[in-house]
Scaffold this motif. Structure first.
Motif, PDB file in Angstrom:
ATOM      1  N   CYS A  62      60.205  20.758  90.460  1.00 53.69           N
ATOM      2  CA  CYS A  62      61.527  21.107  89.962  1.00 53.69           C
ATOM      3  C   CYS A  62      61.414  21.494  88.493  1.00 53.69           C
ATOM      4  O   CYS A  62      60.718  20.820  87.730  1.00 53.69           O
ATOM      5  N   ASP A  63      62.070  22.588  88.122  1.00 61.01           N
ATOM      6  CA  ASP A  63      62.191  22.961  86.720  1.00 61.01           C
ATOM      7  C   ASP A  63      63.574  23.576  86.530  1.00 61.01           C
ATOM      8  O   ASP A  63      64.347  23.626  87.497  1.00 61.01           O
ATOM      9  N   PRO A  64      63.927  24.036  85.339  1.00 59.80           N
ATOM     10  CA  PRO A  64      65.278  24.566  85.138  1.00 59.80           C
ATOM     11  C   PRO A  64      65.641  25.737  86.051  1.00 59.80           C
ATOM     12  O   PRO A  64      66.818  26.041  86.223  1.00 59.80           O
ATOM     13  N   GLN A  74      55.098  28.545  74.404  1.00 58.79           N
ATOM     14  CA  GLN A  74      56.139  27.589  74.774  1.00 58.79           C
ATOM     15  C   GLN A  74      55.533  26.200  74.893  1.00 58.79           C
ATOM     16  O   GLN A  74      54.387  26.047  75.317  1.00 58.79           O
ATOM     17  N   ASP A  75      56.327  25.197  74.527  1.00 59.91           N
ATOM     18  CA  ASP A  75      55.941  23.801  74.708  1.00 59.91           C
ATOM     19  C   ASP A  75      56.752  23.227  75.861  1.00 59.91           C
ATOM     20  O   ASP A  75      57.858  23.698  76.144  1.00 59.91           O
ATOM     21  N   GLY A  76      56.197  22.215  76.490  1.00 60.45           N
ATOM     22  CA  GLY A  76      56.923  21.574  77.560  1.00 60.45           C
ATOM     23  C   GLY A  76      56.362  20.206  77.887  1.00 60.45           C
ATOM     24  O   GLY A  76      55.319  19.793  77.375  1.00 60.45           O
ATOM     25  N   THR A  77      57.077  19.534  78.747  1.00 57.57           N
ATOM     26  CA  THR A  77      56.688  18.226  79.250  1.00 57.57           C
ATOM     27  C   THR A  77      56.921  18.224  80.745  1.00 57.57           C
ATOM     28  O   THR A  77      57.927  18.752  81.218  1.00 57.57           O
ATOM     29  N   PHE A  96      60.004  20.338  82.083  1.00 61.78           N
ATOM     30  CA  PHE A  96      61.002  20.566  81.033  1.00 61.78           C
ATOM     31  C   PHE A  96      60.369  21.532  80.022  1.00 61.78           C
ATOM     32  O   PHE A  96      59.241  21.318  79.591  1.00 61.78           O
ATOM     33  N   PHE A  97      61.121  22.574  79.648  1.00 66.35           N
ATOM     34  CA  PHE A  97      60.612  23.601  78.744  1.00 66.35           C
ATOM     35  C   PHE A  97      61.316  23.505  77.396  1.00 66.35           C
ATOM     36  O   PHE A  97      62.530  23.283  77.345  1.00 66.35           O
TER      37      PHE A  97
END
Length: 114
Positions: free
Chosen positions: A36-38, A91-94, A111-112
């Protein structure tokens, strides 16, 4: 494999060719895995492989680098960067993951950050 090895191997799948993704997804993801992501929810390895192919088309030559991993009690958190073809950080993300009993990722939530 250790959580660090798992996240590094999983992140490499995002830039792997289609013919390599299936075996790698099987090694890293539980049979009932979800992602799942945005942009939405993807259920199953085959659907995720297709989603990864779409990512590759929209961001050609991009790769991911895992910067850190924390884990406990069957849960894991990875901090990552998406890198452009020239190696620059785009881009950074978790990503948060829950592990199956055999240590593979069962759920992944990305999460972006800009």
């Amino acid at each position: 494999m250790s959580p660090e090895e798992l996240w590094n191997r999983y992140s490499a799948i995002w830039s792997a060719p289609a013919e390599r993704r299936g075996g790698e997804l099987m090694a890293c993801l539980a049979d009932d895995a979800t992602y799942c992501d945005p942009n939405g929810l993807v259920e199953g390895r085959e659907a995720l492989s297709g989603y990864m192919g779409g990512f590759q088309e929209s961001a050609p030559g991009c790769t991911f680098r895992i910067n850190s991993v924390a884990h406990h009690n069957g849960r894991s958190l990875s901090n990552w960067q998406m890198l452009g073809p020239d190696g620059s950080a785009l881009q950074d993300g978790t990503s948060f993951g829950e592990l199956s009993d055999d240590g593979r990722l069962r759920t992944i939530t990305g999460f972006f950050f800009s």
